[in-house]
Design a protein around this motif. Structure first.
Motif, PDB file in Angstrom:
ATOM      1  N   ARG A   1     -19.646   5.842  -3.643  1.00  0.00           N
ATOM      2  CA  ARG A   1     -19.545   4.485  -3.081  1.00  0.00           C
ATOM      3  C   ARG A   1     -20.431   3.441  -3.763  1.00  0.00           C
TER       4      ARG A   1
ATOM      5  N   GLY B   1     -22.100   0.039  -4.922  1.00  0.00           N
ATOM      6  CA  GLY B   1     -22.174  -1.330  -4.425  1.00  0.00           C
ATOM      7  C   GLY B   1     -21.802  -1.506  -2.969  1.00  0.00           C
ATOM      8  N   GLY B   2     -21.774  -0.404  -2.222  1.00  0.00           N
ATOM      9  CA  GLY B   2     -21.482  -0.512  -0.802  1.00  0.00           C
ATOM     10  C   GLY B   2     -20.023  -0.726  -0.455  1.00  0.00           C
ATOM     11  N   ILE B   3     -19.099  -0.633  -1.421  1.00  0.00           N
ATOM     12  CA  ILE B   3     -17.687  -0.797  -1.096  1.00  0.00           C
ATOM     13  C   ILE B   3     -17.188   0.431  -0.350  1.00  0.00           C
ATOM     14  N   SER B   4     -16.097   0.269   0.373  1.00  0.00           N
ATOM     15  CA  SER B   4     -15.560   1.364   1.172  1.00  0.00           C
ATOM     16  C   SER B   4     -14.848   2.373   0.278  1.00  0.00           C
ATOM     17  N   HIS B   5     -14.607   3.539   0.834  1.00  0.00           N
ATOM     18  CA  HIS B   5     -13.860   4.559   0.095  1.00  0.00           C
ATOM     19  C   HIS B   5     -12.456   4.069  -0.256  1.00  0.00           C
ATOM     20  N   ASP B   6     -11.829   3.373   0.668  1.00  0.00           N
ATOM     21  CA  ASP B   6     -10.474   2.859   0.409  1.00  0.00           C
ATOM     22  C   ASP B   6     -10.484   1.795  -0.686  1.00  0.00           C
ATOM     23  N   GLU B   7     -11.488   0.922  -0.671  1.00  0.00           N
ATOM     24  CA  GLU B   7     -11.583  -0.110  -1.707  1.00  0.00           C
ATOM     25  C   GLU B   7     -11.831   0.507  -3.073  1.00  0.00           C
ATOM     26  N   TYR B   8     -12.651   1.526  -3.116  1.00  0.00           N
ATOM     27  CA  TYR B   8     -12.936   2.213  -4.375  1.00  0.00           C
ATOM     28  C   TYR B   8     -11.675   2.897  -4.914  1.00  0.00           C
TER      29      TYR B   8
ATOM     30  N   SER C   1      -8.628   2.010  -4.336  1.00  0.00           N
ATOM     31  CA  SER C   1      -7.719   0.955  -4.801  1.00  0.00           C
ATOM     32  C   SER C   1      -8.078   0.502  -6.212  1.00  0.00           C
ATOM     33  N   LEU C   2      -9.374   0.482  -6.521  1.00  0.00           N
ATOM     34  CA  LEU C   2      -9.821   0.121  -7.870  1.00  0.00           C
ATOM     35  C   LEU C   2      -9.282   1.114  -8.899  1.00  0.00           C
TER      36      LEU C   2
END
Length: 235
Positions: free
Chosen positions: A42, A44-51, A53-54
């Motif tokens: 994780r 930068g503190g982004i969520s698992h789903d956001e990561y 998506s990247l």
């Protein structure tokens, strides 16, 4: 049977996420229809789903789909059934803690040793060594163990930086930190510079990229390993 790419970084300066590795990934994952992504570090503190998506966006030109391990009810079964696996970067302490607490460290090791194609970047590369003790990351959480996958018979230091003779910084260099590690520990450490990766193909481990790697052994002076050289007899 091992089939892996262990990269120092996911992103080169001035490039988009994973761009420099895409030609290699098209070969590594050529037989996979779906990629299992492990976002536990994780960044930068982004969520698992956001990561996740990247990763989907970065690999959309390739032939596989991407699904995060957090989307599965049983992470152990997700790894056992995966046709390809990618563990992304971030904080190695966070990653190792999550792998242990979800009881998937051993399952992940077995999958890679049994030939499931694996990509690691940064923290995802750190965990393929014998221990995580040569990470650059802050210990933001206390994992149950520092022991990691042991896919390669040494430790790794991704993002390895050479001392800058023009710097006014008086703190310890990466080389100093690794020498401190060797006051207590004996396994070799590979300093991987940005844009470099290890190609693991069955019993062969080869340095790829345009730069040399820095090889540290306890009680010996560091040496440089030329690109396209093997690390098969590193011990």
């Amino acid at each position: 049977m091992r089939n892996a790419i262990l990269a120092s970084t996911s992103t080169l300066h001035g490039e988009k996420y994973l761009t420099y590795l895409l030609p290699e990934l098209s070969k590594l994952f050529k037989n996979a229809q779906e990629l299992l992504f492990i976002p536990y570090a994780r960044p930068g503190g982004i969520s698992h789903d956001e990561y996740t998506s990247l990763v989907k966006e970065a690999t959309k030109e390739l032939h596989f789909s991407v699904k995060g391990i957090q989307e599965f009810e049983d992470p152990i079964e997700a790894i056992k059934n995966a046709r390809a696996i990618f563990t992304g970067g971030g904080n190695t302490f966070m990653l190792v803690d999550k792998l242990y607490r979800n009881k998937v460290m051993q399952t992940l090791k077995e999958a890679i040793l049994n030939g499931t194609p694996y990509l690691g970047t940064s923290a995802g590369t750190n965990i393929t060594g014998l221990t995580m003790q040569t990470s650059n990351d802050m210990p933001i959480i206390y994992p149950p163990s520092f022991k990691t996958l042991g896919i390669v018979p040494f430790n790794l230091n991704p993002h390895y930086l050479d001392p800058d003779p023009n710097s006014t910084h008086k703190g310890e260099t990466r080389e100093t930190r690794i020498k401190e590690f060797h006051k207590i520990n004996t396994q070799p450490v590979i300093g991987l510079r940005e844009g470099s990766w290890l190609e693991v193909n069955n019993n062969d481990i080869t340095l790829r990229g345009n730069l040399t790697a820095r090889i540290f052994k306890a009680g010996k002076n560091p040496i440089e390993l030329e690109t396209n050289s093997t690390l098969n007899n590193i011990n």
